[in-house]
Write an enzyme that holds these catalytic residues in place. Structure first.
Site, PDB file in Angstrom:
ATOM      1  N   GLU A  96       9.827  -4.828  -4.707  1.00 33.20           N
ATOM      2  CA  GLU A  96      10.634  -3.798  -5.364  1.00 33.20           C
ATOM      3  C   GLU A  96      10.345  -2.400  -4.831  1.00 33.20           C
ATOM      4  O   GLU A  96      11.217  -1.531  -4.838  1.00 33.20           O
ATOM      5  CB  GLU A  96      10.430  -3.837  -6.882  1.00 33.20           C
ATOM      6  CG  GLU A  96      11.062  -5.042  -7.579  1.00 33.20           C
ATOM      7  CD  GLU A  96      10.174  -6.282  -7.556  1.00 33.20           C
ATOM      8  OE1 GLU A  96       9.090  -6.234  -6.925  1.00 33.20           O
ATOM      9  OE2 GLU A  96      10.566  -7.302  -8.169  1.00 33.20           O
ATOM     10  N   PHE A 106       6.929 -11.972 -22.780  1.00 35.34           N
ATOM     11  CA  PHE A 106       6.711 -12.267 -21.361  1.00 35.34           C
ATOM     12  C   PHE A 106       7.454 -11.245 -20.502  1.00 35.34           C
ATOM     13  O   PHE A 106       8.631 -10.979 -20.719  1.00 35.34           O
ATOM     14  CB  PHE A 106       7.216 -13.692 -21.042  1.00 35.34           C
ATOM     15  CG  PHE A 106       7.084 -14.026 -19.571  1.00 35.34           C
ATOM     16  CD1 PHE A 106       5.836 -14.088 -18.966  1.00 35.34           C
ATOM     17  CD2 PHE A 106       8.212 -14.262 -18.797  1.00 35.34           C
ATOM     18  CE1 PHE A 106       5.714 -14.373 -17.619  1.00 35.34           C
ATOM     19  CE2 PHE A 106       8.101 -14.553 -17.448  1.00 35.34           C
ATOM     20  CZ  PHE A 106       6.836 -14.605 -16.850  1.00 35.34           C
ATOM     21  N   GLN A 107       6.760 -10.675 -19.554  1.00 35.89           N
ATOM     22  CA  GLN A 107       7.292  -9.673 -18.632  1.00 35.89           C
ATOM     23  C   GLN A 107       7.874  -8.448 -19.339  1.00 35.89           C
ATOM     24  O   GLN A 107       8.870  -7.880 -18.898  1.00 35.89           O
ATOM     25  CB  GLN A 107       8.320 -10.286 -17.675  1.00 35.89           C
ATOM     26  CG  GLN A 107       7.659 -11.280 -16.720  1.00 35.89           C
ATOM     27  CD  GLN A 107       8.525 -11.663 -15.543  1.00 35.89           C
ATOM     28  OE1 GLN A 107       9.741 -11.743 -15.666  1.00 35.89           O
ATOM     29  NE2 GLN A 107       7.886 -11.909 -14.403  1.00 35.89           N
ATOM     30  N   LYS A 111      18.160  -7.791 -21.969  1.00 31.26           N
ATOM     31  CA  LYS A 111      18.828  -9.019 -21.506  1.00 31.26           C
ATOM     32  C   LYS A 111      19.958  -9.423 -22.463  1.00 31.26           C
ATOM     33  O   LYS A 111      21.044  -9.812 -22.023  1.00 31.26           O
ATOM     34  CB  LYS A 111      17.797 -10.147 -21.397  1.00 31.26           C
ATOM     35  CG  LYS A 111      18.353 -11.412 -20.773  1.00 31.26           C
ATOM     36  CD  LYS A 111      17.269 -12.422 -20.454  1.00 31.26           C
ATOM     37  CE  LYS A 111      17.866 -13.610 -19.686  1.00 31.26           C
ATOM     38  NZ  LYS A 111      16.852 -14.594 -19.304  1.00 31.26           N
ATOM     39  N   MET A 133      -5.559  10.054   8.993  1.00 30.73           N
ATOM     40  CA  MET A 133      -5.705  11.338   8.306  1.00 30.73           C
ATOM     41  C   MET A 133      -7.010  11.359   7.505  1.00 30.73           C
ATOM     42  O   MET A 133      -7.666  12.401   7.391  1.00 30.73           O
ATOM     43  CB  MET A 133      -4.493  11.598   7.406  1.00 30.73           C
ATOM     44  CG  MET A 133      -4.438  12.989   6.846  1.00 30.73           C
ATOM     45  SD  MET A 133      -4.446  14.250   8.136  1.00 30.73           S
ATOM     46  CE  MET A 133      -2.727  14.693   8.243  1.00 30.73           C
TER      47      MET A 133
HETATM   48  C1  LIG Z   1      -0.071   4.906  -1.273  1.00 27.58           C
HETATM   49  C2  LIG Z   1      -1.072   5.844  -0.690  1.00 27.58           C
HETATM   50  N1  LIG Z   1      -2.385   5.509  -0.702  1.00 27.58           N
HETATM   51  C3  LIG Z   1      -3.299   6.344  -0.150  1.00 27.58           C
HETATM   52  C4  LIG Z   1      -2.913   7.528   0.403  1.00 27.58           C
HETATM   53  C5  LIG Z   1      -3.959   8.472   1.012  1.00 27.58           C
HETATM   54  N2  LIG Z   1      -3.736   8.611   2.442  1.00 27.58           N
HETATM   55  C6  LIG Z   1      -3.074   9.655   2.990  1.00 27.58           C
HETATM   56  S1  LIG Z   1      -2.907   9.548   4.631  1.00 27.58           S
HETATM   57  C7  LIG Z   1      -3.758   8.105   4.669  1.00 27.58           C
HETATM   58  C8  LIG Z   1      -3.993   7.396   5.977  1.00 27.58           C
HETATM   59  C9  LIG Z   1      -2.736   6.904   6.590  1.00 27.58           C
HETATM   60  O1  LIG Z   1      -3.105   6.063   7.655  1.00 27.58           O
HETATM   61  P1  LIG Z   1      -2.046   5.574   8.713  1.00 27.58           P
HETATM   62  O2  LIG Z   1      -0.863   5.003   8.067  1.00 27.58           O
HETATM   63  O3  LIG Z   1      -2.745   4.669   9.667  1.00 27.58           O
HETATM   64  O4  LIG Z   1      -1.585   6.922   9.408  1.00 27.58           O
HETATM   65  P2  LIG Z   1      -2.379   7.941  10.346  1.00 27.58           P
HETATM   66  O5  LIG Z   1      -2.951   9.007   9.474  1.00 27.58           O
HETATM   67  O6  LIG Z   1      -3.434   7.154  11.061  1.00 27.58           O
HETATM   68  O7  LIG Z   1      -1.344   8.467  11.263  1.00 27.58           O
HETATM   69  C10 LIG Z   1      -4.168   7.727   3.391  1.00 27.58           C
HETATM   70  C11 LIG Z   1      -4.968   6.511   3.083  1.00 27.58           C
HETATM   71  C12 LIG Z   1      -1.538   7.841   0.351  1.00 27.58           C
HETATM   72  N3  LIG Z   1      -1.059   8.989   0.818  1.00 27.58           N
HETATM   73  N4  LIG Z   1      -0.648   6.972  -0.163  1.00 27.58           N
END
Ligand SMILES: Cc1ncc(C[n+]2csc(CCOP(=O)(O)OP(=O)(O)O)c2C)c(N)n1
Length: 599
Positions: free
Chosen positions: A70, A132-133, A182, A498
């Site tokens: 979803e 349920f759900q 529903k 990052m």
């Molecule tokens: C759903 C979610 N979980 C955690 C984060 C924290 N977060 C921000 S950037 C990042 C790393 C992203 O890694 P990647 O997709 O490999 O991209 P890169 O930075 O290596 O280009 C994380 C874990 C987030 N923004 N969103």
């Protein structure tokens, strides 16, 4: 009776029959979606929403795209909305189906994306019994929807759907959730589509106040260091043309936030690029040293302002936004203007013409000398790794050249998102889609899918990180089976890049749980093949052009390219979180020299 009037009378009586025709609430729901102009729904069935899926099978107007999660449905609806300007629609069952929509709903709320989410709910008599759900999705989404409804009376379905679309797409756009029990879908009702929507208390102001606009024009012609601080609201208002007129007429420099990339052509000499935490020195410096910020559909987000108390300390503020709640929220506006950005800008142009006719026109020559100096001294750039490995920035730059300015680029969240914002030249509005406010990893692939459904003839590149890609890549199955040939570039640095960058800079290089080992597991090219897509890999700079040419030549199935890149590349410039924009760094321990600071 003439033939014409007989036909009209027949049509009239047919319409009456249609209106009084008995049908189930579920049929009424599908008919309502059709009447609202829906042509695509992204979703997954389940017990509580199952009644709606039955008449959906017979709909000649609505294509249902069966997603694999979803969350994918929600982001696809966002991608569809961003690529069309019309609300995207997603559908899910009660409980876990509905809660899986929470992330994309929050994402749409933060980025003002028009969306209607339809969820099934347990029968009205079971609500509140932990059936349920059962999940109170209305309660859960209360703070992240523009509005939401629980419908238990089938007679309410058409009006509710009409209102949901109206609310989602007018004023400041956003997500609206319609939860339908529903039993309401299973009971008999009649269908009457409301001719108009009447919502006392909901009348978004679109026409700006003339006095405020005149006041803004006066400040602009009196200022000597103005900046057009352009946000996503300009894209939502489809005001790129008007913005260009305003900028060219006045010669005022433009900065476009992450959410506004494409609202003003990157190649335009008045454009200083993106401001904020990873903004260009010229854009960050322009805001910081400005004496007048003309903020159009932006919201002084912390990622733009840095430490708020030190942001643009000498600037007056003209703030135009369709949402009055944004104005003076973070930074007090000297001239608040509530209105649709397109109308505001158009009126500003007229008011500034009047100012000019009266002999009042700003002189920004000195300001431009300074800006040009920053721009030429601190251009965006990157170092190529000396071990012969791939530089992620180079790959992204090449993708932008291969796709060209008409393609849509949909980023995930992380380093690759910032590089996609910087190193692709956006010339057209609506060509850069990303998750700005929420920063939702997993946005890219499903949002690209939704955008490609909306614009089947456009090249749609998802630019994703290896971390993000592993959150929602299951939608490649949807893309392969539903004939949605997107292109995906996985910028594979084998890390949560990052996070690694912050650990390098702020945690002494202690890389706690940011190593994904994704050059080994999974094999993205094989994974793509397993999903019925073309899977490619590129590891050397000399192969980039060929691999991209191959990816561009495949148009009948989705393509995934695993770009194995150097893992230590960093996003520069950078303003460390919570610090002042004055302390921007262009590389580690390297700050720009702010000459002429006394200006
Ligand atoms: C759903 C979610 N979980 C955690 C984060 C924290 N977060 C921000 S950037 C990042 C790393 C992203 O890694 P990647 O997709 O490999 O991209 P890169 O930075 O290596 O280009 C994380 C874990 C987030 N923004 N969103």
């Amino acid at each position: 009776m003439s033939t014409g009037s007989r036909a009209a009378a027949r049509g009239h009586s047919e319409a009456r029959v249609l209106m009084s025709e008995q049908m189930t609430g579920a049929q009424s729901l599908i008919k309502s979606l059709e009447a609202a102009g829906v042509d695509t729904v992204f979703g997954i069935p389940g017990g509580a929403i199952l009644p709606a899926y039955d008449p959906l099978l017979d709909s000649r107007k609505i294509r249902h795209v069966l997603v694999r999660h979803e969350q994918g449905a929600g982001h696809a609806a966002e991608g569809y909305a961003l690529a069309t300007g019309r609300p995207g629609v997603c559908m899910a069952t009660s409980g876990p189906g509905a809660t899986n929509l929470v992330t994309p709903i929050a994402d749409a709320y933060m980025d003002s994306v028009p969306m209607v989410a339809v969820t099934g709910q347990v029968p009205a008599s079971a609500i509140g019994t932990d059936a349920f759900q059962e999940a109170d999705i209305r309660g859960i989404t209360l703070p992240i929807t523009k509005h939401n409804y629980l419908v238990t009376d089938p007679a309410e379905i058409p009006r509710t759907i009409a209102e949901a679309f109206h609310i989602a797409s007018t004023g400041r756009p956003g997500p609206v959730l319609v939860d339908v029990s529903k039993d309401a879908m299973q009971s008999m009702t009649t269908f009457t589509w409301p001719g108009s929507v009447d919502l006392p208390g909901y009348r978004p102001v679109t026409r700006p106040h003339a006095k405020q606009v005149r006041e803004a024009a006066r400040l602009i012609s009196e200022s000597s260091r103005p900046v057009l601080y352009v946000g996503g609201g300009v894209l939502r208002a489809r005001a790129a043309k008007e913005l260009r007129v305003l900028a060219e007429m006045t010669g005022i420099p433009v900065v476009t936030t992450l959410m506004a990339r494409g609202a003003f052509p990157d190649s335009h000499p008045l454009h200083l690029g993106m401001p904020g935490m990873h903004g260009t020195v010229a854009a960050v410096g322009a805001l910081q040293k400005s004496d007048l910020l003309i903020c159009l559909g932006a919201r002084f987000d912390d990622r733009v302002t840095g430490k708020l108390s030190t942001f643009a300390p000498r600037a007056k503020v003209v703030h135009a936004d369709i949402d009055p709640a944004e104005i003076s929220k973070n930074r007090v506006a000297d001239v608040p203007i509530v209105g649709d950005c397109r109308e505001v800008i158009a009126d500003l142009v007229v008011a500034l013409q009047a100012e000019a006719a009266a002999g009042r026109k700003g002189d920004y020559a000195g300001w431009w000398r300074l800006l040009e100096e920053w721009r030429s001294r601190y251009p965006l750039g990157y170092d190529k790794p000396d071990d012969g490995s791939l530089s992620p920035q180079h790959v992204i730059e090449k993708i932008g050249q291969a796709g060209g300015p008409e393609a849509l680029y949909v980023a995930g969240v992380g380093q690759h998102q910032m590089w996609a914002a910087h190193f692709i030249s956006y010339e057209n509005p609506g060509t850069f889609l990303n998750s700005g406010g929420a920063g939702t990893m997993g946005f890219s692939v499903p949002a690209a899918m939704g955008a490609k459904v909306a614009q089947p003839d456009a090249t749609v590149w998802a630019i994703d990180g290896d971390g993000c890609f592993q959150m929602t890549n299951q939608e490649l199955a949807t893309c392969a089976l539903e004939n949605i040939p997107i292109k995906v570039a996985v910028i594979n640095n084998s890390s949560l890049g990052m996070i690694r960058q912050w650990q390098t800079l702020f945690y002494d290089g202690r890389y706690s749980n940011s190593d994904l080992h994704s050059t080994r597991i999974p094999d993205f090219a094989k994974l793509a093949e397993a999903y019925g897509c073309v899977g490619l890999r590129c590891e050397r700079p000399e192969d980039v052009d060929d691999v991209l040419a191959k990816a561009m030549s495949v148009n009948d199935v989705p393509v995934v390219v695993d770009f194995v890149v150097h893992r230590d590349a960093m996003v520069w410039p950078m303003v460390a979180a919570g610090t002042s924009n004055d302390d921007i760094k262009i590389a580690r321990d390297l700050a720009p020299a702010w000459d002429n600071d006394d200006l």
